[in-house]
Design an enzyme around this catalytic site. Structure first.
Site, PDB file in Angstrom:
ATOM      1  N   GLY A   1       0.965  -0.717   0.123  1.00 36.32           N
ATOM      2  CA  GLY A   1      -0.039   0.333   0.025  1.00 36.32           C
ATOM      3  C   GLY A   1       1.445   1.388  -0.348  1.00 36.32           C
ATOM      4  O   GLY A   1       2.193   1.215   0.396  1.00 36.32           O
ATOM      5  N   SER A   2      -0.054   1.910   0.168  1.00 40.37           N
ATOM      6  CA  SER A   2       0.669   3.962  -0.076  1.00 40.37           C
ATOM      7  C   SER A   2       1.826   4.069   1.111  1.00 40.37           C
ATOM      8  O   SER A   2       2.834   4.465   0.902  1.00 40.37           O
ATOM      9  CB  SER A   2       0.161   4.542  -0.063  1.00 40.37           C
ATOM     10  OG  SER A   2      -1.068   5.002   0.414  1.00 40.37           O
ATOM     11  N   THR A   3       0.918   3.880   2.253  1.00 44.80           N
ATOM     12  CA  THR A   3       2.144   3.602   3.612  1.00 44.80           C
ATOM     13  C   THR A   3       3.318   3.244   3.380  1.00 44.80           C
ATOM     14  O   THR A   3       4.359   3.624   4.085  1.00 44.80           O
ATOM     15  CB  THR A   3       0.522   3.463   4.488  1.00 44.80           C
ATOM     16  OG1 THR A   3      -0.170   4.465   4.745  1.00 44.80           O
ATOM     17  CG2 THR A   3       2.218   4.250   6.150  1.00 44.80           C
TER      18      THR A   3
ATOM     19  N   GLY B   1      -7.758  -3.371   0.960  1.00 46.64           N
ATOM     20  CA  GLY B   1      -7.914  -2.581  -0.133  1.00 46.64           C
ATOM     21  C   GLY B   1      -7.106  -2.278  -1.133  1.00 46.64           C
ATOM     22  O   GLY B   1      -7.763  -2.348  -2.041  1.00 46.64           O
ATOM     23  N   GLY B   2      -5.864  -2.903  -0.875  1.00 45.91           N
ATOM     24  CA  GLY B   2      -4.721  -2.764  -2.175  1.00 45.91           C
ATOM     25  C   GLY B   2      -4.868  -4.714  -2.728  1.00 45.91           C
ATOM     26  O   GLY B   2      -3.966  -4.915  -3.101  1.00 45.91           O
TER      27      GLY B   2
ATOM     28  N   GLU C   1      -0.672 -11.112   3.015  1.00 53.24           N
ATOM     29  CA  GLU C   1      -0.815 -10.140   4.631  1.00 53.24           C
ATOM     30  C   GLU C   1      -0.728 -11.347   5.333  1.00 53.24           C
ATOM     31  O   GLU C   1      -0.276 -11.073   6.580  1.00 53.24           O
ATOM     32  CB  GLU C   1      -1.543  -8.608   4.022  1.00 53.24           C
ATOM     33  CG  GLU C   1      -1.032  -7.800   3.559  1.00 53.24           C
ATOM     34  CD  GLU C   1      -1.785  -6.278   3.451  1.00 53.24           C
ATOM     35  OE1 GLU C   1      -1.113  -5.333   2.368  1.00 53.24           O
ATOM     36  OE2 GLU C   1      -2.928  -6.677   3.584  1.00 53.24           O
TER      37      GLU C   1
ATOM     38  N   ASP D   1      -6.649  -0.174   6.807  1.00 55.89           N
ATOM     39  CA  ASP D   1      -7.968   0.126   6.011  1.00 55.89           C
ATOM     40  C   ASP D   1      -8.616   1.562   7.376  1.00 55.89           C
ATOM     41  O   ASP D   1      -9.249   1.999   6.689  1.00 55.89           O
ATOM     42  CB  ASP D   1      -9.007   0.031   4.639  1.00 55.89           C
ATOM     43  CG  ASP D   1      -8.107  -0.580   4.231  1.00 55.89           C
ATOM     44  OD1 ASP D   1      -7.734   0.801   3.453  1.00 55.89           O
ATOM     45  OD2 ASP D   1      -8.030  -1.844   3.285  1.00 55.89           O
TER      46      ASP D   1
HETATM   47  C1  5RP Z   1      -3.389  -3.766   1.095  1.00 56.51           C
HETATM   48  C2  5RP Z   1      -4.136  -3.437   2.981  1.00 56.51           C
HETATM   49  C3  5RP Z   1      -3.266  -1.981   2.872  1.00 56.51           C
HETATM   50  O1  5RP Z   1      -2.342  -2.049   4.122  1.00 56.51           O
HETATM   51  C4  5RP Z   1      -4.412  -0.853   3.501  1.00 56.51           C
HETATM   52  O2  5RP Z   1      -5.131  -1.440   1.817  1.00 56.51           O
HETATM   53  C5  5RP Z   1      -3.911   0.399   3.291  1.00 56.51           C
HETATM   54  O3  5RP Z   1      -3.788   0.914   1.925  1.00 56.51           O
HETATM   55  P1  5RP Z   1      -3.264   2.380   2.397  1.00 56.51           P
HETATM   56  O4  5RP Z   1      -1.896   2.542   3.262  1.00 56.51           O
HETATM   57  O5  5RP Z   1      -2.631   3.146   0.424  1.00 56.51           O
HETATM   58  O6  5RP Z   1      -3.739   3.695   3.184  1.00 56.51           O
HETATM   59  O7  5RP Z   1      -4.539  -3.771   2.853  1.00 56.51           O
HETATM   60  O8  5RP Z   1      -4.205  -4.798   0.585  1.00 56.51           O
END
Ligand code: 5RP
Length: 228
Positions: free
Chosen positions: A33-35, A100-101, A107, A88
């Site tokens: 994800g972006s973080t 979300g990703g 994970e 999320d």
């Molecule tokens: C991906 C995830 C991410 O950790 C989650 O969607 C948060 O994403 P972001 O850091 O882009 O807000 O679970 O499957």
């Protein structure tokens, strides 16, 4: 450098704070994800001599390899000191919605092996009750409609995430309209539905530490009693 939005600044600060958990010679788990991208950037800058990383997605694998970190197969690894990943949504007890990703299955596998789960997120992700963010469920493709019907019977509305195939070749149903007051129980219930690969509720194995980016700096919350 481009000016970051407030949310991205908080993500970046939380991600950089996670570096304190990475020690020389460690093998670490890395989410998606972006973080997490900010975390990988920070890893690249810090040059901590880790032995390698287990990656939760093809995307993360590419980013890790680009900064020269060896990506290991989980089957080669008996112990992971930490797993660093975003969320999320997360509660004050450390239960999360993730996926979300679309990387939720890998994970969850990596999280299950790691000594510590460090969640990194911006301030908007901390919620009193999970469910405003649609809950991702990874499903074997031929079971898509059957699982959707079973979820619908439990409440809310499952929606097919069009055009998305997971790294494992499966589909995602995003389940909206939920108010999840007992995340562990719902996680166990959905795990029992035939055709479900993984539900994006991380409550039975929640986070151990949350590094939350806020306008006042990074707040560190240590969960001691397990996600509720
Ligand atoms: C991906 C995830 C991410 O950790 C989650 O969607 C948060 O994403 P972001 O850091 O882009 O807000 O679970 O499957």
């Amino acid at each position: 450098m481009a000016d970051l939005s407030v949310q991205n600044k908080q993500k970046k600060a939380a991600a950089e704070a996670a570096i304190e958990f990475v020690k020389p010679d460690d093998i670490i788990g890395v989410g998606t994800g972006s973080t997490v991208s900010y975390f990988i950037d920070a890893l690249g800058r810090m040059q901590i001599p880790i032995r390698g990383a287990v990656s939760s997605s093809e995307d993360t694998t590419q980013k890790l390899q680009k900064i020269g970190i060896e990506v290991l197969d989980l089957n080669q690894v008996s112990r992971l000191s930490v797993y660093v990943d975003g969320a999320d949504e997360i509660t004050e007890h450390g239960a999360m919605i993730k996926g979300g990703g679309a990387a939720l299955t890998r994970e969850k596998i990596i999280a299950s092996v790691a000594d510590k789960f460090i969640c990194i997120s911006d301030g908007s992700k901390l919620v009193p009750v999970l469910g405003h963010f649609p809950l991702p469920v990874e499903v074997i493709p031929m079971a898509r409609s059957a699982v959707a019907r079973a979820l619908h019977l439990l409440g809310g509305q499952p929606n097919y995430r069009m055009g998305v195939t997971t790294d494992n070749g499966n589909i995602i149903l995003d389940w909206s309209g939920l108010r999840i007051t007992n995340p562990k129980e719902l996680e166990r219930t959905v795990n029992q539905i035939t055709g479900v690969v993984t539900v994006g509720l991380f409550a039975c194995r929640g986070a151990d530490v949350l590094l939350l980016g806020t306008d006042q700096g990074v707040r560190k919350i240590v969960f001691t009693s397990g996600a509720a």
